[in-house]
Design an enzyme around this catalytic site. Sequence first.
Site, PDB file in Angstrom:
ATOM      1  N   GLY A  10     -20.059  34.627 -15.422  1.00  0.00           N
ATOM      2  CA  GLY A  10     -19.513  35.155 -14.162  1.00  0.00           C
ATOM      3  C   GLY A  10     -19.525  36.679 -14.132  1.00  0.00           C
ATOM      4  O   GLY A  10     -18.665  37.313 -13.534  1.00  0.00           O
ATOM      5  N   GLY A  13     -19.407  38.562 -10.822  1.00  0.00           N
ATOM      6  CA  GLY A  13     -18.295  38.207  -9.934  1.00  0.00           C
ATOM      7  C   GLY A  13     -17.270  39.328  -9.761  1.00  0.00           C
ATOM      8  O   GLY A  13     -17.347  40.389 -10.387  1.00  0.00           O
ATOM      9  N   LYS A  17     -15.983  42.708 -12.224  1.00  0.00           N
ATOM     10  CA  LYS A  17     -16.138  44.058 -11.672  1.00  0.00           C
ATOM     11  C   LYS A  17     -14.798  44.804 -11.630  1.00  0.00           C
ATOM     12  O   LYS A  17     -14.698  45.964 -12.015  1.00  0.00           O
ATOM     13  CB  LYS A  17     -16.701  43.867 -10.257  1.00  0.00           C
ATOM     14  CG  LYS A  17     -16.913  45.093  -9.453  1.00  0.00           C
ATOM     15  CD  LYS A  17     -17.636  44.747  -8.161  1.00  0.00           C
ATOM     16  CE  LYS A  17     -16.689  44.034  -7.215  1.00  0.00           C
ATOM     17  NZ  LYS A  17     -17.286  43.610  -5.951  1.00  0.00           N
ATOM     18  N   ASP A 179      -2.935  34.565 -18.732  1.00  0.00           N
ATOM     19  CA  ASP A 179      -1.957  34.661 -17.654  1.00  0.00           C
ATOM     20  C   ASP A 179      -1.681  36.153 -17.594  1.00  0.00           C
ATOM     21  O   ASP A 179      -0.992  36.697 -18.471  1.00  0.00           O
ATOM     22  CB  ASP A 179      -0.688  33.874 -17.988  1.00  0.00           C
ATOM     23  CG  ASP A 179       0.271  33.884 -16.815  1.00  0.00           C
ATOM     24  OD1 ASP A 179       0.548  34.983 -16.285  1.00  0.00           O
ATOM     25  OD2 ASP A 179       0.740  32.813 -16.398  1.00  0.00           O
ATOM     26  N   HIS A 180      -2.250  36.820 -16.600  1.00  0.00           N
ATOM     27  CA  HIS A 180      -2.270  38.286 -16.714  1.00  0.00           C
ATOM     28  C   HIS A 180      -0.876  38.901 -16.640  1.00  0.00           C
ATOM     29  O   HIS A 180      -0.670  40.034 -17.050  1.00  0.00           O
ATOM     30  CB  HIS A 180      -3.238  38.929 -15.708  1.00  0.00           C
ATOM     31  CG  HIS A 180      -2.753  38.909 -14.305  1.00  0.00           C
ATOM     32  ND1 HIS A 180      -2.947  37.838 -13.490  1.00  0.00           N
ATOM     33  CD2 HIS A 180      -2.078  39.821 -13.583  1.00  0.00           C
ATOM     34  CE1 HIS A 180      -2.405  38.093 -12.307  1.00  0.00           C
ATOM     35  NE2 HIS A 180      -1.870  39.291 -12.340  1.00  0.00           N
ATOM     36  N   LYS A 184       1.217  42.420 -18.951  1.00  0.00           N
ATOM     37  CA  LYS A 184       1.880  43.604 -18.380  1.00  0.00           C
ATOM     38  C   LYS A 184       2.805  44.220 -19.430  1.00  0.00           C
ATOM     39  O   LYS A 184       3.559  43.511 -20.097  1.00  0.00           O
ATOM     40  CB  LYS A 184       2.682  43.211 -17.132  1.00  0.00           C
ATOM     41  CG  LYS A 184       1.783  42.801 -15.965  1.00  0.00           C
ATOM     42  CD  LYS A 184       2.598  42.358 -14.768  1.00  0.00           C
ATOM     43  CE  LYS A 184       1.725  41.759 -13.702  1.00  0.00           C
ATOM     44  NZ  LYS A 184       1.163  42.705 -12.759  1.00  0.00           N
ATOM     45  N   ASP A 237      -0.558  28.967  -7.273  1.00  0.00           N
ATOM     46  CA  ASP A 237      -1.145  30.292  -7.499  1.00  0.00           C
ATOM     47  C   ASP A 237      -0.232  31.174  -8.361  1.00  0.00           C
ATOM     48  O   ASP A 237      -0.718  31.976  -9.149  1.00  0.00           O
ATOM     49  CB  ASP A 237      -1.399  30.966  -6.140  1.00  0.00           C
ATOM     50  CG  ASP A 237      -2.152  32.279  -6.283  1.00  0.00           C
ATOM     51  OD1 ASP A 237      -3.151  32.297  -7.028  1.00  0.00           O
ATOM     52  OD2 ASP A 237      -1.740  33.284  -5.656  1.00  0.00           O
ATOM     53  N   HIS A 242       2.549  32.086 -13.594  1.00  0.00           N
ATOM     54  CA  HIS A 242       3.168  33.388 -13.850  1.00  0.00           C
ATOM     55  C   HIS A 242       4.710  33.329 -13.868  1.00  0.00           C
ATOM     56  O   HIS A 242       5.346  33.910 -14.739  1.00  0.00           O
ATOM     57  CB  HIS A 242       2.746  34.410 -12.791  1.00  0.00           C
ATOM     58  CG  HIS A 242       1.264  34.506 -12.600  1.00  0.00           C
ATOM     59  ND1 HIS A 242       0.391  34.563 -13.665  1.00  0.00           N
ATOM     60  CD2 HIS A 242       0.503  34.559 -11.489  1.00  0.00           C
ATOM     61  CE1 HIS A 242      -0.856  34.642 -13.197  1.00  0.00           C
ATOM     62  NE2 HIS A 242      -0.810  34.636 -11.876  1.00  0.00           N
ATOM     63  N   LYS A 342       4.171  35.815  -0.364  1.00  0.00           N
ATOM     64  CA  LYS A 342       3.300  36.827   0.253  1.00  0.00           C
ATOM     65  C   LYS A 342       3.951  37.351   1.521  1.00  0.00           C
ATOM     66  O   LYS A 342       4.822  36.710   2.099  1.00  0.00           O
ATOM     67  CB  LYS A 342       1.964  36.199   0.616  1.00  0.00           C
ATOM     68  CG  LYS A 342       1.122  35.862  -0.600  1.00  0.00           C
ATOM     69  CD  LYS A 342      -0.309  35.553  -0.195  1.00  0.00           C
ATOM     70  CE  LYS A 342      -1.175  35.260  -1.388  1.00  0.00           C
ATOM     71  NZ  LYS A 342      -1.394  36.393  -2.292  1.00  0.00           N
ATOM     72  N   LYS A 347       6.804  45.144  -2.344  1.00  0.00           N
ATOM     73  CA  LYS A 347       5.950  44.657  -3.429  1.00  0.00           C
ATOM     74  C   LYS A 347       6.704  44.915  -4.726  1.00  0.00           C
ATOM     75  O   LYS A 347       6.977  46.075  -5.062  1.00  0.00           O
ATOM     76  CB  LYS A 347       4.637  45.436  -3.411  1.00  0.00           C
ATOM     77  CG  LYS A 347       3.681  45.112  -4.539  1.00  0.00           C
ATOM     78  CD  LYS A 347       2.381  45.895  -4.327  1.00  0.00           C
ATOM     79  CE  LYS A 347       1.496  45.920  -5.558  1.00  0.00           C
ATOM     80  NZ  LYS A 347       1.019  44.623  -5.976  1.00  0.00           N
TER      81      LYS A 347
END
Length: 505
Positions: A10, A13, A17, A179-180, A184, A237, A242, A342, A347
């Site tokens: 990928g 993708g 990037k 799991d980003h 953090k 999602d 998360h 969302k 934020k």
Amino acid sequence: MESSTFVLFGATGDLAKRKIFPALYNLFADGKLSGPLSVIGLGRRALTNETFQAQVLDSLRTFSRRPPADSPELQRFLLAFEYSVLDVGRPEDYRKLLEHVLRRERELGLPQNRMFYLSVGPEFFGPIASNIQASGLGDTEGWKRLIIEKPFGRDLQSARELNDNLSQAFREEEIFRIDHFLGKPMVQNLEVLKYSNPVLRALWQNRYISNVQITAAETVGVEERAGYYDKSGALRDMFQNHMLQLLMMMAMQLPKDSTPEDVRSKKRHVISSVRPLLEDELAQNIVRGQYAAGELKGKPVPGYLSEPGIPAASQNETYIAARLFIDDPLWSGVPFYIRTGKRLKEKSTRIVIEFKEPLSDIHNKHKISLEPNLLVINIGPEEGLSLQLNTKDPRRHGELEPVSIRHESGNPDLPEAYENLIYDAMLGDATFFAHWDEVELSWQWVQPIIEATEAGTLPLHPYAAGSNGPAAAAELLGEDHWWLDEETAAPAAQSETAKAVRQGA
Ligand code: NAD
């Protein structure tokens, strides 16, 4: 760290990037990658190495936290990238890939350590893993590892099937599930905060904590991801992965110098101790919401159903809040409130710990207004910590006033989550990755929500874009507590604003 070949599925993708190339570049620039670097990018389109390298450079210019300076070092970095065409379903492409990997290993004198990074749709995870096995790519004299992205399944059964597929080619200790949120810096700091501060360590339990609130709020809407998001929703999602990972990281308690295995075992303990949701209690503990038209930063924004690509009758949730309990001696009786959505007002990803006030009856008798002590852990977009205490205000006849002691990291140049995670995977350190047990137990916990949603028995509450979410979510906290948002958690602003916000003003 032993050097290795980084095989990126990928590579043409979006994720490659925006995140993976910049992460590799910053690790390289920080001198964290030992030995010669070798990256083999794969995609369906035919590309020359030069075109691929130009794409990598383009990505660094646009997305790297550290702009790439024209230098021999940068050239060295770019020349480490080579490209091969590969269609996931074509076995001969894997054989060509094996030849390519072997050639690079010989040319660069690399040991046969191979990192396979699957930055492709989840439907390809299983087929790629078995082709790695069948083609001989996985037969190495060194180590082999697999990094995979979310989503890991879309319910308990599909996650189990996926894991069975992967397990045929890779052992659990070779699989690194990203799991980003776990990459953090403030999440990685949580354990350190607990074990290196005796004050916090002592307070981290039900005797002193009234409730814990975990929020991941986004201001963006569905953007260009309608096709994916409408099938996934906030539950799949964000929540199953998360949010439940944040819960585990917050609630586990570890000794200093614990091993990755200790972390996994403590996290498994937390998630397996979360009280299962009974069918008839679901609606009192889970609130699903969907954004309607509203206003953000003074500008009108459309509702979810008017977003491009979203079916007009979609019942997909863009918000989910939950009240849950961890049935173990440390946390028994402490409600955890978790929400994500969302098109919310701010934020922010944060954990707020509200401490108990055992003397509240006495205060009430003497009509003393006392705000709770709060520990706020800001995970993003700004990082920081604050502790709210009560002090005497000499200007107002010694009335009590909440004040906040704040620490803001204030370092915009922190390593990105993907840098931390790719680095750890290269070291073979699985501390900040999701183990299969955690993933499976998380799906197990959310499965009744999926089933009730599919059966249409969980209501979907509309909320205005730019608000703090559906009013029904406030009811999860009962009469005496409220969600601690930016404005409601701020000292001084507290009681009156909080109550007004809570009452929907
Ligand atoms: P993308 O659609 O932009 O890229 C997909 C890549 O897969 C491309 O390089 C394409 O060439 C390749 N591909 C597609 N079909 C193929 C086939 N038959 N054979 C070989 N290669 C094929 O997707 P993305 O946004 O980069 O996401 C990649 C993965 O990362 C997905 O699992 C996604 O869920 C996950 N993810 C993405 C993001 C993000 O921000 N983009 C965030 C979290 C997780």
